[in-house]
Design a protein around this motif. Structure first.
Motif, short mmCIF file in Angstrom:
data_model
loop_
_atom_site.label_atom_id
_atom_site.label_comp_id
_atom_site.label_asym_id
_atom_site.label_seq_id
_atom_site.Cartn_x
_atom_site.Cartn_y
_atom_site.Cartn_z
N ALA A 195 -6.05 17.28 -7.37
CA ALA A 195 -6.24 15.61 -7.01
C ALA A 195 -7.34 15.18 -7.40
N ASN A 196 -7.46 14.01 -7.74
CA ASN A 196 -8.72 13.25 -8.20
C ASN A 196 -9.21 12.20 -7.21
N THR A 197 -8.52 11.88 -6.19
CA THR A 197 -8.65 11.05 -5.25
C THR A 197 -8.69 11.45 -3.91
N PRO A 198 -9.50 10.78 -2.92
CA PRO A 198 -9.31 11.44 -1.45
C PRO A 198 -7.82 11.20 -1.04
N GLN A 199 -7.00 10.01 -1.53
CA GLN A 199 -5.74 10.00 -1.08
C GLN A 199 -4.76 11.06 -1.38
N ALA A 200 -4.96 11.44 -2.48
CA ALA A 200 -4.29 12.56 -3.09
C ALA A 200 -4.51 13.91 -2.55
N THR A 201 -5.67 13.84 -2.11
CA THR A 201 -5.92 15.35 -1.47
C THR A 201 -5.26 15.34 -0.26
N LYS A 202 -5.22 14.07 0.47
CA LYS A 202 -4.83 14.38 1.87
C LYS A 202 -3.45 14.34 1.62
N ARG A 203 -2.78 13.67 0.87
CA ARG A 203 -1.23 13.95 0.51
C ARG A 203 -0.99 15.33 0.56
N ILE A 204 -1.83 16.02 -0.45
CA ILE A 204 -1.40 17.51 -0.58
C ILE A 204 -1.64 18.23 0.59
N ARG A 205 -2.64 17.73 1.44
CA ARG A 205 -2.76 18.67 2.80
C ARG A 205 -1.46 18.38 3.66
N VAL A 206 -1.25 17.16 3.86
CA VAL A 206 -0.11 16.48 4.73
C VAL A 206 1.16 17.13 4.35
N ASN A 207 1.33 17.25 3.06
CA ASN A 207 2.87 17.74 2.35
C ASN A 207 2.80 19.38 2.77
N HIS A 208 1.54 19.96 2.60
CA HIS A 208 1.64 21.53 2.92
C HIS A 208 1.93 21.38 4.45
N ASP A 209 1.31 20.72 5.15
CA ASP A 209 1.50 21.19 6.68
C ASP A 209 3.11 20.79 6.73
N ALA A 210 3.35 19.71 6.32
CA ALA A 210 5.08 19.34 6.72
C ALA A 210 5.90 20.68 6.22
N ARG A 211 5.65 21.04 5.16
CA ARG A 211 6.34 22.12 4.39
C ARG A 211 6.61 23.47 5.22
N LEU A 212 5.35 23.68 5.83
CA LEU A 212 5.22 24.85 6.75
C LEU A 212 6.10 24.78 8.05
N ARG A 213 6.05 23.33 8.47
CA ARG A 213 6.66 23.18 9.77
C ARG A 213 8.30 23.15 9.43
N ASN A 214 8.80 22.52 8.24
CA ASN A 214 9.97 22.44 7.74
C ASN A 214 10.72 23.97 7.56
N GLN A 215 9.67 24.59 6.87
CA GLN A 215 10.24 25.85 6.63
C GLN A 215 10.27 26.83 7.99
N SER A 216 9.57 26.56 8.88
CA SER A 216 9.99 27.17 10.24
C SER A 216 11.32 26.88 10.95
N VAL A 217 11.32 25.47 10.93
CA VAL A 217 12.74 25.13 11.37
C VAL A 217 13.83 25.66 10.77
N LYS A 218 13.85 25.42 9.50
CA LYS A 218 14.94 25.99 8.34
C LYS A 218 15.07 27.34 8.74
N SER A 219 14.06 28.39 8.75
CA SER A 219 14.27 29.82 9.03
C SER A 219 14.89 30.10 10.12
N ASP A 220 14.80 29.43 11.29
CA ASP A 220 15.25 29.57 12.67
C ASP A 220 16.70 29.18 12.40
N MET A 221 17.00 28.16 11.71
CA MET A 221 18.48 27.66 11.65
C MET A 221 19.27 28.67 10.78
N ARG A 222 18.55 29.31 9.72
CA ARG A 222 19.30 30.30 9.09
C ARG A 222 19.56 31.50 9.79
N SER A 223 18.36 31.87 10.59
CA SER A 223 18.90 33.18 11.34
C SER A 223 19.80 32.62 12.34
#
Length: 88
Positions: free
Chosen positions: A2-30
């Motif tokens: 990422a070249n801009t601060p906004q893009a850096t933050k977007r990467i961080r926010v998307n990563h955190d959301a992905r981890l949360r979603n992954q947990s919910v999806k894993s529980d659902m699949r189980s």
């Protein structure tokens, strides 16, 4: 990278959301696998108990936007059909 601060933050926010979603999806699949294994073992009582848990987890995933509403409805319908066929 990422070249801009906004893009850096977007990467961080998307990563955190992905981890949360992954947990919910894993529980659902189980939970879905628990229902399917009870149906495969022809244990109607355990399947019904697991179904209530699975429906709850699927609804929670839909509510949080992890899966689409129609996808959740389709999963619930499929599980309920399997459990109801077992009962008959």
């Amino acid at each position: 990278m990422a070249n801009t601060p906004q893009a850096t933050k977007r990467i961080r926010v998307n990563h955190d959301a992905r981890l949360r979603n992954q947990s919910v999806k894993s529980d659902m699949r189980s939970a879905i696998k628990d229902v399917e294994s009870a149906v495969f073992a022809k244990d109607a009582e355990a399947a019904k108990e697991a179904l209530t848990d699975a429906v709850s987890k699927i609804d929670k995933a839909v509510q949080r936007g992890v899966i689409h509403k129609n996808n959740g409805d389709r999963k619930k319908s499929s599980l309920m059909t399997k459990v109801n066929q077992l009962a008959n």
